[in-house]
Each structure stands twice: as structure tokens, then as C-alpha cells.
Design a protein around this motif. Structure first.
Motif, short mmCIF file in Angstrom:
data_model
loop_
_atom_site.label_atom_id
_atom_site.label_comp_id
_atom_site.label_asym_id
_atom_site.label_seq_id
_atom_site.Cartn_x
_atom_site.Cartn_y
_atom_site.Cartn_z
N MET A 115 -9.41 -38.21 75.11
CA MET A 115 -8.04 -37.77 75.34
C MET A 115 -7.10 -38.78 74.70
SD MET A 115 -6.09 -37.20 78.94
CE MET A 115 -5.79 -35.46 78.97
N ASP A 116 -6.13 -38.27 73.99
CA ASP A 116 -5.11 -39.11 73.36
C ASP A 116 -4.05 -39.43 74.41
OD1 ASP A 116 -3.74 -40.44 71.35
OD2 ASP A 116 -2.67 -38.64 70.71
N ILE A 117 -3.95 -40.71 74.78
CA ILE A 117 -3.03 -41.15 75.83
C ILE A 117 -2.09 -42.20 75.29
CG2 ILE A 117 -2.85 -42.29 78.08
CD1 ILE A 117 -5.64 -41.19 78.68
N THR A 118 -0.81 -42.05 75.59
CA THR A 118 0.20 -43.04 75.24
C THR A 118 0.79 -43.60 76.52
OG1 THR A 118 0.75 -41.83 73.21
CG2 THR A 118 2.40 -43.41 74.03
N ILE A 119 0.95 -44.92 76.56
CA ILE A 119 1.60 -45.58 77.70
C ILE A 119 2.97 -46.05 77.23
CG2 ILE A 119 1.47 -47.45 79.40
CD1 ILE A 119 -0.85 -45.38 79.56
N ARG A 120 3.99 -45.69 78.00
CA ARG A 120 5.36 -46.08 77.64
C ARG A 120 6.22 -46.04 78.90
NH1 ARG A 120 7.84 -41.40 78.09
NH2 ARG A 120 6.98 -39.47 77.23
N ALA A 121 7.46 -46.53 78.75
CA ALA A 121 8.40 -46.48 79.86
C ALA A 121 8.73 -45.03 80.20
CB ALA A 121 9.69 -47.23 79.49
N VAL A 122 8.87 -44.77 81.48
CA VAL A 122 9.23 -43.43 81.93
C VAL A 122 10.63 -43.09 81.44
CG1 VAL A 122 10.19 -44.13 84.17
CG2 VAL A 122 9.18 -41.84 83.91
N ARG A 123 10.85 -41.86 81.09
CA ARG A 123 12.17 -41.38 80.67
C ARG A 123 12.82 -40.67 81.87
NH1 ARG A 123 9.57 -38.92 75.17
NH2 ARG A 123 9.39 -40.92 74.08
N PRO A 124 14.15 -40.74 81.98
CA PRO A 124 14.80 -40.07 83.12
C PRO A 124 14.39 -38.61 83.28
CG PRO A 124 16.36 -41.52 82.03
CD PRO A 124 15.11 -41.51 81.17
N ALA A 125 14.20 -37.91 82.18
CA ALA A 125 13.80 -36.51 82.26
C ALA A 125 12.40 -36.33 82.86
CB ALA A 125 13.87 -35.87 80.87
#
Length: 167
Positions: free
Chosen positions: A1-11
């Protein structure tokens, strides 16, 4: 599975709130179920994001698969366990249909990287319920060690096991 970790966005706050609440409720981690007061904190992603770093794991389709709250060294309102020179990882949760695909481990690894980048941070700490067996396996695999002398009870009858990773 292609997973990206990043800061949550308000949306994405609502999606992460539901993933986190669903994981805790589905795994039976809330002593009072839907009426558990901790559920309010788990769902209040906007408040967490204002006082700490909230990360999400998203798939190739940008669907929120899970999330975690990272509290940098120095504490702040979201630190429960961290002492001087320690960062803290909290509220790790992965959607039930996204488990066993690496999202949880990727979120924890991202917290480890962030803690290592914080000047003066010597340790990353966390608390987990005894029944969180999959999470315990991740912590063990990544080199966290149990710190039973720091175990604590947020409410009577709920004992949290603690872990630390020297950086």
C-alpha cells in the motif's frame, strides 16, 4: 500500500476524528463506550492540531487511514507523560480496514524522526493500554523499551503501560 505521512489538513479533521474514534471504540479501549469523556478529546482534532503536531497516514487516493499526535520536547498542553528532554507520541489510531498495511508503523516512525530532529530531545515516550497488542508489537519492533516504573492511571481502573525510545 502506498502510504504518505504528513500534517493533517483542516479539511481532514472530521475524517481523522472518525478514524480515531472508530479505532478506540471498535477495539473496546473506552471504558464507557460512546459516553466516555475521552472520546471528546479523540474527536477534537482541531484542538489537538492547535497545540501539537497531528500527523495523518493517507493512501494514494488521499483517504485518511490513520493518525497520531506528536508532542515535541518541551511539552505543551498535550503532554501527559513527557518530562524535560522528552517528546511524546499520543492517540495513534488506524482505520480497521487499513490495518496490517504499515500505516501504524509509518506514523510511529515519523514521530521518531521528528523527535530526533528536536534539539535537546533525548527520548520519545508513549502510553498504551495493555490490550493494544498490535501497537505494542510496533513499539517493540522499533526499539522502544517498557518503562513500568512510569505506568499510570488516567482514570481509576485503566492502567497505561509506558514505553521509551532513547534517541
Amino acid at each position: 500500500m502506498d502510504i504518505t505521512i504528513r500534517a493533517v489538513r483542516p479539511a481532514e479533521h472530521r475524517a481523522l476524528a472518525e478514524v480515531t474514534a472508530g479505532a478506540y471504540l471498535g477495539d473496546g479501549l473506552l471504558a464507557f463506550g460512546e459516553s466516555d469523556e475521552y472520546l471528546i478529546e479523540l474527536r477534537d482534532v482541531a484542538r489537538r492540531a492547535a497545540g501539537a503536531e497531528v500527523l495523518v497516514a493517507v493512501g494514494a487516493d488521499e483517504r485518511v487511514l490513520g493518525g497520531v499526535t506528536f508532542v515535541p520536547a518541551g511539552g505543551g498542553p498535550w503532554a501527559e507523560l513527557a518530562r524535560d528532554g522528552e517528546a511524546e507520541l499520543r492517540m495513534l489510531a488506524v482505520a480497521h480496514d487499513a490495518r496490517r498495511r504499515g500505516a501504524g508503523e509509518a506514523l510511529v516512525r515519523s514521530c521518531v524522526e521528528r523527535a530526533r530532529a528536536v534539539r535537546g530531545c533525548r527520548r520519545l515516550v508513549l502510553s498504551a493500554q495493555q490490550s493494544m497488542r498490535a501497537a505494542h508489537r510496533i513499539y517493540d519492533r522499533l526499539g522502544f523499551a517498557r518503562t513500568p516504573e512510569r505506568d499510570w492511571q488516567p482514570v481509576p481502573g485503566v492502567t497505561l503501560a509506558t514505553y521509551a525510545l532513547p534517541l
